[in-house]
Structures are given as C-alpha cells and as structure tokens.
Write a protein that holds these residues in place. Structure first.
Motif, PDB file in Angstrom:
ATOM      1  N   VAL A  40       1.306  -0.812  -0.172  1.00  0.00           N
ATOM      2  CA  VAL A  40      -0.082   0.269  -0.002  1.00  0.00           C
ATOM      3  C   VAL A  40       0.881   1.146   0.077  1.00  0.00           C
ATOM      4  O   VAL A  40       1.557   0.900   1.314  1.00  0.00           O
ATOM      5  CB  VAL A  40      -0.933   0.191   1.154  1.00  0.00           C
ATOM      6  N   LEU A  41       0.393   2.082  -0.820  1.00  0.00           N
ATOM      7  CA  LEU A  41       1.509   2.723  -1.252  1.00  0.00           C
ATOM      8  C   LEU A  41       0.042   4.847  -0.974  1.00  0.00           C
ATOM      9  O   LEU A  41      -0.584   4.503  -1.055  1.00  0.00           O
ATOM     10  CB  LEU A  41       2.142   3.410  -2.582  1.00  0.00           C
ATOM     11  N   GLY A  42       0.686   5.592  -0.833  1.00  0.00           N
ATOM     12  CA  GLY A  42       0.582   6.819  -0.514  1.00  0.00           C
ATOM     13  C   GLY A  42       1.210   7.882  -0.053  1.00  0.00           C
ATOM     14  O   GLY A  42       2.511   7.905  -0.304  1.00  0.00           O
ATOM     15  N   ARG A  43       0.619   9.120   0.086  1.00  0.00           N
ATOM     16  CA  ARG A  43       0.852  10.572   0.408  1.00  0.00           C
ATOM     17  C   ARG A  43       1.410  10.655  -1.268  1.00  0.00           C
ATOM     18  O   ARG A  43       2.444  11.831  -1.663  1.00  0.00           O
ATOM     19  CB  ARG A  43       1.955  10.833   1.280  1.00  0.00           C
ATOM     20  N   PHE A  44       0.330  10.679  -1.889  1.00  0.00           N
ATOM     21  CA  PHE A  44       0.594  11.355  -3.926  1.00  0.00           C
ATOM     22  C   PHE A  44       0.144  12.395  -3.841  1.00  0.00           C
ATOM     23  O   PHE A  44      -0.912  12.250  -3.993  1.00  0.00           O
ATOM     24  CB  PHE A  44       0.427   9.968  -4.176  1.00  0.00           C
ATOM     25  N   LEU A  45       0.492  13.088  -5.331  1.00  0.00           N
ATOM     26  CA  LEU A  45      -0.008  14.201  -6.002  1.00  0.00           C
ATOM     27  C   LEU A  45      -0.853  13.178  -7.069  1.00  0.00           C
ATOM     28  O   LEU A  45      -0.357  12.396  -7.383  1.00  0.00           O
ATOM     29  CB  LEU A  45       1.059  14.705  -6.232  1.00  0.00           C
ATOM     30  N   PRO A  46      -2.080  13.754  -7.242  1.00  0.00           N
ATOM     31  CA  PRO A  46      -2.783  13.278  -8.443  1.00  0.00           C
ATOM     32  C   PRO A  46      -2.387  13.363 -10.222  1.00  0.00           C
ATOM     33  O   PRO A  46      -3.312  14.385 -10.434  1.00  0.00           O
ATOM     34  CB  PRO A  46      -4.696  13.523  -7.470  1.00  0.00           C
ATOM     35  N   ASP A  47      -1.811  13.438 -10.196  1.00  0.00           N
ATOM     36  CA  ASP A  47      -0.681  13.812 -11.318  1.00  0.00           C
ATOM     37  C   ASP A  47      -0.712  12.666 -12.500  1.00  0.00           C
ATOM     38  O   ASP A  47      -0.129  11.783 -11.589  1.00  0.00           O
ATOM     39  CB  ASP A  47       0.279  14.905 -11.532  1.00  0.00           C
ATOM     40  N   ALA A  48       0.251  13.504 -13.312  1.00  0.00           N
ATOM     41  CA  ALA A  48       0.450  12.035 -14.325  1.00  0.00           C
ATOM     42  C   ALA A  48       1.863  11.611 -13.993  1.00  0.00           C
ATOM     43  O   ALA A  48       2.183  10.605 -13.911  1.00  0.00           O
ATOM     44  CB  ALA A  48       0.302  13.315 -15.900  1.00  0.00           C
ATOM     45  N   ALA A  49       2.817  12.403 -13.912  1.00  0.00           N
ATOM     46  CA  ALA A  49       3.787  11.820 -13.154  1.00  0.00           C
ATOM     47  C   ALA A  49       4.137  10.875 -12.107  1.00  0.00           C
ATOM     48  O   ALA A  49       4.603  10.271 -12.235  1.00  0.00           O
ATOM     49  CB  ALA A  49       4.694  13.192 -12.677  1.00  0.00           C
ATOM     50  N   THR A  50       3.057  11.418 -10.867  1.00  0.00           N
ATOM     51  CA  THR A  50       3.163  10.229 -10.030  1.00  0.00           C
ATOM     52  C   THR A  50       1.988   9.195 -10.527  1.00  0.00           C
ATOM     53  O   THR A  50       2.741   8.208 -10.474  1.00  0.00           O
ATOM     54  CB  THR A  50       2.322  10.166  -9.033  1.00  0.00           C
ATOM     55  N   ALA A  51       1.527   8.725 -11.450  1.00  0.00           N
ATOM     56  CA  ALA A  51       1.203   7.824 -11.552  1.00  0.00           C
ATOM     57  C   ALA A  51       1.949   7.416 -12.937  1.00  0.00           C
ATOM     58  O   ALA A  51       1.868   5.542 -12.696  1.00  0.00           O
ATOM     59  CB  ALA A  51      -0.546   8.521 -13.344  1.00  0.00           C
ATOM     60  N   GLN A  52       2.132   7.414 -13.724  1.00  0.00           N
ATOM     61  CA  GLN A  52       3.801   6.724 -14.305  1.00  0.00           C
ATOM     62  C   GLN A  52       4.710   6.429 -13.531  1.00  0.00           C
ATOM     63  O   GLN A  52       5.233   5.117 -13.982  1.00  0.00           O
ATOM     64  CB  GLN A  52       4.178   7.935 -15.650  1.00  0.00           C
ATOM     65  N   ALA A  53       5.458   7.035 -12.185  1.00  0.00           N
ATOM     66  CA  ALA A  53       5.735   6.278 -11.482  1.00  0.00           C
ATOM     67  C   ALA A  53       5.670   4.871 -10.786  1.00  0.00           C
ATOM     68  O   ALA A  53       6.013   4.127 -10.541  1.00  0.00           O
ATOM     69  CB  ALA A  53       6.381   7.270 -11.122  1.00  0.00           C
ATOM     70  N   ILE A  54       4.341   4.958 -10.498  1.00  0.00           N
ATOM     71  CA  ILE A  54       3.161   3.822 -10.013  1.00  0.00           C
ATOM     72  C   ILE A  54       3.038   2.958 -10.933  1.00  0.00           C
ATOM     73  O   ILE A  54       3.398   1.662 -10.539  1.00  0.00           O
ATOM     74  CB  ILE A  54       2.207   4.568  -9.691  1.00  0.00           C
ATOM     75  N   LEU A  55       3.211   2.878 -11.843  1.00  0.00           N
ATOM     76  CA  LEU A  55       3.218   1.972 -13.668  1.00  0.00           C
ATOM     77  C   LEU A  55       4.613   1.355 -13.457  1.00  0.00           C
ATOM     78  O   LEU A  55       3.754   0.317 -13.942  1.00  0.00           O
ATOM     79  CB  LEU A  55       2.538   2.601 -14.384  1.00  0.00           C
ATOM     80  N   THR A  56       5.201   2.276 -13.679  1.00  0.00           N
ATOM     81  CA  THR A  56       6.293   1.524 -14.136  1.00  0.00           C
ATOM     82  C   THR A  56       7.203   0.670 -12.433  1.00  0.00           C
ATOM     83  O   THR A  56       7.351  -0.134 -13.157  1.00  0.00           O
ATOM     84  CB  THR A  56       8.098   2.723 -14.342  1.00  0.00           C
ATOM     85  N   PHE A  57       6.664   1.117 -11.380  1.00  0.00           N
ATOM     86  CA  PHE A  57       6.951   0.274 -10.372  1.00  0.00           C
ATOM     87  C   PHE A  57       5.887  -1.064 -10.270  1.00  0.00           C
ATOM     88  O   PHE A  57       6.604  -2.458 -10.482  1.00  0.00           O
ATOM     89  CB  PHE A  57       6.536   0.770  -9.197  1.00  0.00           C
ATOM     90  N   ALA A  58       5.409  -0.907 -10.799  1.00  0.00           N
ATOM     91  CA  ALA A  58       3.960  -2.190 -11.184  1.00  0.00           C
ATOM     92  C   ALA A  58       4.564  -2.989 -11.705  1.00  0.00           C
ATOM     93  O   ALA A  58       3.569  -4.294 -11.658  1.00  0.00           O
ATOM     94  CB  ALA A  58       2.084  -1.793 -11.335  1.00  0.00           C
TER      95      ALA A  58
END
Length: 134
Positions: free
Chosen positions: A80-98
């Motif tokens: 479980v990860l949190g404390r993110f900004l809801p933006d494109a850079a964050t989304a890409q980082a999450i998907l890269t880790f995934a």
C-alpha cells in the motif's frame, strides 16, 4: 459493501474517494483519489501492456495518507502506497513500479529500479494469503 469478483492478476487499486488534507471537499475536479485514478488510466492507455490492471475501489481506509493505491497479485507480497499528488508524473511512476512488480517472482523489486516518485510513499507491505515473509 458488496464484493465484486475480478480476474486474478497484477492490480493497482486506486482509492477513488481519497481527499488530500487541505483540498476542498467540493473541488470542481473531484476528489484527489479520482484524479489519481484518471491519471493512472490515462498513463496506462499511452503505454504497451505490462499485464497490470488499474482498478478503482471506494475508500482504502488510509485517509490520512491520501492519495492511496494498493498493489497486489496472487502469491506475491502486496504493497500500500500513499501521500501522492494526483498527477501524470505520479501515475507513470506507480505504473513503472507496478511493471517491475509484475515481472518479479515474489513481488520484491530491487531498490535500484524504483522510480524516485514512489520512494518514501510505501505505507505497508502485506504477505500473500497463506504465506509470511521470513
């Protein structure tokens, strides 16, 4: 609450109702969680398939840590990860880790390949059903 079955696989489950501290509850663009979910789906649409499904769930009960996502797969450690900004850079980082997570046998991902934008955002690590980490 109603449990809805989904096919087994690698999932990034985004809390669709997360509100970040300080964000107005009636923000015209909706809750921060919904904005992160939209950014995840948009980022996913722009890349080759990694076998990762982006799913939504209302309230992951991590309200103090919004925006929150749960990464899970059968037989793998979950996060479980949190404390993110809801933006494109964050989304890409999450998907890269995934994508790295999906490619790993146990769910462990070498720190050297973690995107900078996920470092410091891990809240919990959960063992897969029927296992503990030794």
């Amino acid at each position: 609450m109603k449990l809805v079955p989904v096919p087994p696989g690698v999932d990034v489950i985004a809390c669709s109702t997360c509100h970040r501290r300080g964000d107005p509850r009636d923000a015209a663009q909706g809750p921060a969680g919904a904005r992160l979910l939209a950014a995840l789906r948009e980022a996913q649409a722009g890349q080759a398939s990694t076998g990762v499904a982006v799913r939504a769930m209302p309230c992951l009960f991590a309200c103090a840590e919004a925006c929150t996502v749960h990464l899970r797969a059968p037989g793998k450690i979950g996060y479980v990860l949190g404390r993110f900004l809801p933006d494109a850079a964050t989304a890409q980082a999450i998907l890269t880790f995934a994508a790295h997570y999906a490619a790993s046998e146990t769910g462990e991902v070498a720190f050297a390949v973690w995107p900078e934008a996920v470092k410091g955002h891990f809240l919990t690590r959960t063992p897969p059903e029927g296992f503990l980490v030794a």
